[in-house]
Every structure is written in structure tokens, then in C-alpha cells.
Scaffold this active site. Structure first.
Site, mmCIF file in Angstrom:
data_model
loop_
_atom_site.group_PDB
_atom_site.id
_atom_site.type_symbol
_atom_site.label_atom_id
_atom_site.label_comp_id
_atom_site.label_asym_id
_atom_site.label_seq_id
_atom_site.Cartn_x
_atom_site.Cartn_y
_atom_site.Cartn_z
ATOM 1 N N ASN A 243 36.531 -18.839 -16.345
ATOM 2 C CA ASN A 243 35.092 -18.609 -16.151
ATOM 3 C C ASN A 243 34.697 -18.404 -14.698
ATOM 4 O OD1 ASN A 243 35.884 -21.484 -16.391
ATOM 5 N ND2 ASN A 243 33.801 -21.857 -15.690
ATOM 6 N N GLY B 200 30.452 -24.994 -27.040
ATOM 7 C CA GLY B 200 31.877 -24.882 -26.737
ATOM 8 C C GLY B 200 32.460 -26.215 -26.310
ATOM 9 N N GLN C 247 34.786 -17.557 -22.732
ATOM 10 C CA GLN C 247 34.398 -16.385 -21.927
ATOM 11 C C GLN C 247 34.860 -15.064 -22.538
ATOM 12 O OE1 GLN C 247 32.350 -16.205 -19.386
ATOM 13 N NE2 GLN C 247 32.116 -18.379 -18.964
ATOM 14 N N THR D 280 22.958 -31.808 -40.297
ATOM 15 C CA THR D 280 22.304 -30.621 -40.875
ATOM 16 C C THR D 280 22.498 -29.425 -39.956
ATOM 17 O OG1 THR D 280 20.707 -32.062 -41.937
ATOM 18 C CG2 THR D 280 20.086 -29.732 -41.733
ATOM 19 N N CYS E 186 28.137 -25.200 -13.416
ATOM 20 C CA CYS E 186 27.886 -26.631 -13.374
ATOM 21 C C CYS E 186 28.088 -27.171 -11.968
ATOM 22 C CB CYS E 186 28.779 -27.357 -14.367
ATOM 23 S SG CYS E 186 30.273 -26.496 -14.783
ATOM 24 N N HIS F 211 25.832 -18.677 -26.480
ATOM 25 C CA HIS F 211 25.002 -18.263 -25.334
ATOM 26 C C HIS F 211 25.772 -17.443 -24.294
ATOM 27 C CE1 HIS F 211 25.978 -21.303 -22.070
ATOM 28 N NE2 HIS F 211 26.481 -21.938 -23.096
HETATM 29 N N1 PLP Z 1 34.521 -23.330 -21.530
HETATM 30 C C1 PLP Z 1 34.276 -22.341 -20.660
HETATM 31 C C2 PLP Z 1 35.391 -21.480 -20.187
HETATM 32 C C3 PLP Z 1 32.977 -22.097 -20.198
HETATM 33 O O1 PLP Z 1 32.734 -21.126 -19.341
HETATM 34 C C4 PLP Z 1 31.934 -22.943 -20.673
HETATM 35 C C5 PLP Z 1 30.561 -22.784 -20.171
HETATM 36 O O2 PLP Z 1 30.325 -22.685 -18.987
HETATM 37 C C6 PLP Z 1 32.248 -23.957 -21.602
HETATM 38 C C7 PLP Z 1 33.550 -24.109 -22.007
HETATM 39 C C8 PLP Z 1 31.205 -24.854 -22.164
HETATM 40 O O3 PLP Z 1 30.473 -24.187 -23.170
HETATM 41 P P1 PLP Z 1 29.084 -24.767 -23.677
HETATM 42 O O4 PLP Z 1 28.080 -24.441 -22.632
HETATM 43 O O5 PLP Z 1 28.815 -24.062 -24.967
HETATM 44 O O6 PLP Z 1 29.275 -26.220 -23.873
#
Ligand code: PLP
Length: 374
Positions: free
Chosen positions: A151, A71, A179, A237, A326, A201
Site C-alpha cells: 500500500n 480488511g 490494494q 446482522t 495511518c 472503500h
Molecule cells: N491492508 C492494506 C494493504 C491496506 O492498505 C489497508 C488500508 O489501508 C488495510 C489492510 C486495512 O483495510 P481496512 O481499512 O478495510 O481495515
């Protein structure tokens, strides 16, 4: 000790069918989709069937789905290309976005001298749409970037309404739907959003793969250069096993959506009720209208217990999160909660409890038991 996973907004466990699908592709279908021999053709067919299946689940066309590594990459790509190639000179976003959007916008501000405007946030964490309309009255080539489901708090944006507002003001609209994809219906024919992004994921697929929906004829250009994969928009790839796993995960998420949603909502409602009984002064950050998979709750514990609470739960095998994943472990308050809580409340512990269909009532009981022993 039975481990309890209530951190599904960080990442989710894979569905067994997804593992099966990925194992099959890894074992049997190792050809490079760009090769013209039979191995390559088989892989190419898996790739395109995956794309078609993902597109169907979102009522988009296959050519509008571009695979990425995650993402974060998809968000970076869309924002950067909007500025660099589509000549956007202003990004309107909010201070409650994921850092994959916030930090990218800041870098673009420095690099290209674009204007960044932050739309006001209401006390319940919702985006102030009146302010958005006001900001959009300035005549500038604008990209609006607002997430669908927050999130940390689960606050939901009215995607269709914002898409209409953006169209009325001739602004491009990007939404970080990481999300919400796989957890609620998104109909990309009905919603006129220009770009959305997803990450496998978060919906019981593998890590390290995601996709961007880029509406037809958007003019977006690649983030990096090399091969002709993804029609030249994303060289490299393709990770075929990841992509096939993601398509399977999305298909299963949508075919089980109603059933899973009812189950998860039951768990969330029960947890809220138990929390209110055990801790009558607890508060739900962002209010009770949040997305069904996420509950962010402020607990009335003293400051000295705040630092210990995640550790205490972890010792009991219970995984929840403080703020976004994070940031857990860091002592900085969450950049999202800072926007909606008072100084006083920020010192108290807020827990993000996030559910999946794998959770049970016993998980809720164990969490309550552990919290009451703190
Ligand atoms: N955007 C939101 C709202 C998320 O919750 C997250 C992951 O925590 C991300 C983006 C980032 O996604 P990715 O882990 O696939 O880079």
C-alpha cells in the site's frame, strides 16, 4: 479552489452508481436477511446475489466469500483462526506488511508462543522468494502471509508463484489483497492461495465493509460468536446496503478495468516524466515496476522543507500521503520505507501519490505546479 485527490490508496470516492444502489437498499430493502417474511427474503436475496457477483468477479464460489466489516477484521480473523484452530505454529510474513497483519502476528506470537519469521526483502522492495523457500524447508505447520500489492510503494508480489511454493511446502497461504482487488484480475481457480481479503472503500465502494475469501474446507472458525449469519463464521446482522454497494463497486471496477488502467497508467507515466524533468535527482521508492495506481517518490528537498511539504500541498487543496495513511501526521518514518531506504534518504520527503480513474491530467499539472513552488 479545485480540490485534488491523489490519495486513492488510503480510500477512494464512491462511484455514483454505488451511491444509487446503496440508497435504494437503504430506502426499500430494510428487512433483516435472517427474517423469514417477505421483507427478510428480499434482503436475503440481495445478500446472496451480492455474494455471487463478488465470487464471479474473482472466479471463486459464492460459499467461499464471507462478508466482514473491513480488511483489518478479515486479516485478524484469518491469522488468528489459523493459529488457534488450524494449529499453525509459525507465521512467515514480511516487515513491509500492513499493520493489520504485522501487529496481529505479534499479538499471536505473545498469546500462543508461535514463531514469526520475516522473509528477506530485496533492495527494490520485492520479497526474496529464495529466502522464502529456505524458510519453508523447516518442518512446522506454517501460514505464509504476504501482501499482493504494497500500500505504500506499490510493490507487487507474484501471487501465483508464491501460492505454488506454499503448496509445494505444505504451507497455508494468506494474502492481503486490499490494494489489488478490483484493480487487477485475480483468478482464484488459477491461483491456489488459501485466503485473501478485500475492503470496499479501496475500490470506490463504501467504508466499513469488506470480505474474506476462504477456500472451501479450510476449517477456519469464527472470530466472534452470536448469530448464524455467514454460516456461523461471522455473527452479526449483515450491513446489507454496504454489501450491495461493495458488490456494485466491484462489478463496475472489473467491467471498466482495462479502460481505467490505461487512463491511470497514462497519468502515472506523465507524472514520473514531469517529476524527472523538474527534479532530476528524485527517486522512485521501490523502482519503476510498481503497481499502476501507486507512485512513491523521494524528492530532493532539504530536511527543513520535509515537514512542510504535505502542509503546503494541503493548503493548495492537494491531497497526497506520506507513507501510509495511518501514519501521516506522525513523525515516525514509515515502517515500509525503513526497510528499503538509507538513513540519509529517510530524512528526505517521500510522497505517496495514488491514482484513480477520477484523476485527470490537470490534477498532475496542479501537483507539479505546487511542488515546483515549494
Ligand atoms: N491492508 C492494506 C494493504 C491496506 O492498505 C489497508 C488500508 O489501508 C488495510 C489492510 C486495512 O483495510 P481496512 O481499512 O478495510 O481495515
Amino acid at each position: 479552489m479545485k480540490k485534488i485527490y491523489l490519495d486513492n490508496a488510503s480510500t477512494t470516492a464512491l462511484r455514483p452508481e454505488v451511491i444509487q444502489e446503496m440508497t435504494h437498499v437503504l430506502t426499500e430493502d430494510y428487512g433483516n436477511p435472517s427474517s423469514t417474511h417477505s421483507f427478510g427474503r428480499t434482503s436475503k436475496s440481495i445478500l446472496e446475489l451480492s455474494r455471487k457477483s463478488i465470487a464471479q468477479n474473482l472466479n471463486a464460489t459464492a460459499q467461499e466469500i464471507i462478508f466482514t466489516s473491513c480488511g483489518t477484521e478479515a486479516n485478524n480473523w484469518i491469522l488468528r483462526s489459523a493459529v488457534k484452530d488450524l494449529k499453525v505454529t509459525r507465521i512467515i510474513t514480511s516487515k513491509m506488511e500492513h499493520h493489520a497483519v504485522l501487529y496481529t502476528a505479534l499479538v499471536l506470537e505473545k498469546e500462543f508462543g508461535i514463531q514469526i519469521d520475516y522473509v528477506a526483502i530485496k533492495p527494490n522492495g520485492e520479497i526474496d522468494l529464495t529466502h522464502l523457500v529456505e524458510l519453508l524447508s523447516q518442518e512446522k505447520k506454517t501460514l505464509v502471509s504476504l501482501m499482493h500489492v504494497n500500500n505504500e510503494t506499490g510493490t507487487v508480489l507474484d501471487l501465483e508463484r508464491v501460492a505454488i511454493i506454499c503448496k509445494e511446502h505444505d504451507a497455508l497461504f494468506h494474502s492481503d489483497t486490499v490494494q489489488s482487488v478490483g484493480k487487477t484480475i485475480i483468478d482464484l481457480q488459477k491461483t491456489t492461495v488459501d485466503f485473501i481479503v478485500a475492503s470496499a472503500h479501496k475500490f470506490h465502494g463504501p467504508k466499513g465493509v469488506g470480505f474474506a475469501f476462504v477456500r472451501k474446507n479450510s476449517g477456519l472458525q469464527p472470530l466472534f460468536f452470536g448469530g448464524e449469519q455467514e454460516k456461523g463464521l461471522r455473527a452479526g446482522t449483515e450491513a446489507l446496503h454496504q454489501i450491495a454497494g461493495m458488490a456494485k463497486a466491484l462489478e463496475l471496477s472489473y467491467s471498466n478495468l482495462e479502460e481505467d488502467k490505461i487512463h491511470i497508467l497514462e497519468l502515472k507515466t506523465e507524472l514520473i516524466s514531469k517529476l524527472k524533468t523538474a527534479f532530476p535527482t528524485c527517486k522512485i521508492n521501490g523502482g519503476t515496476n510498481g503497481f499502476y495506481t501507486i507512485l512513491n517518490v523521494l524528492l530532493p528537498f532539504s530536511e527543513d522543507k520535509t515537514a512542510m511539504i504535505l502542509f503546503h500541498l494541503d493548503m493548495k487543496g492537494i491531497a497526497v500521503s506520506r507513507g501510509s495513511a495511518c501514519q501521516s501526521g506522525s513523525i515516525k518514518p514509515s515502517h515500509v520505507l525503513v526497510e528499503i531506504l538509507s538513513e540519509e534518504d529517510l530524512k528526505k520527503p517521500s510522497l505517496r501519490i495514488s491514482f484513480s480513474h477520477f484523476n485527470t491530467k490537470e490534477d498532475i499539472d496542479s501537483l507539479m505546479d505546487a511542488l515546483q513552488k515549494i
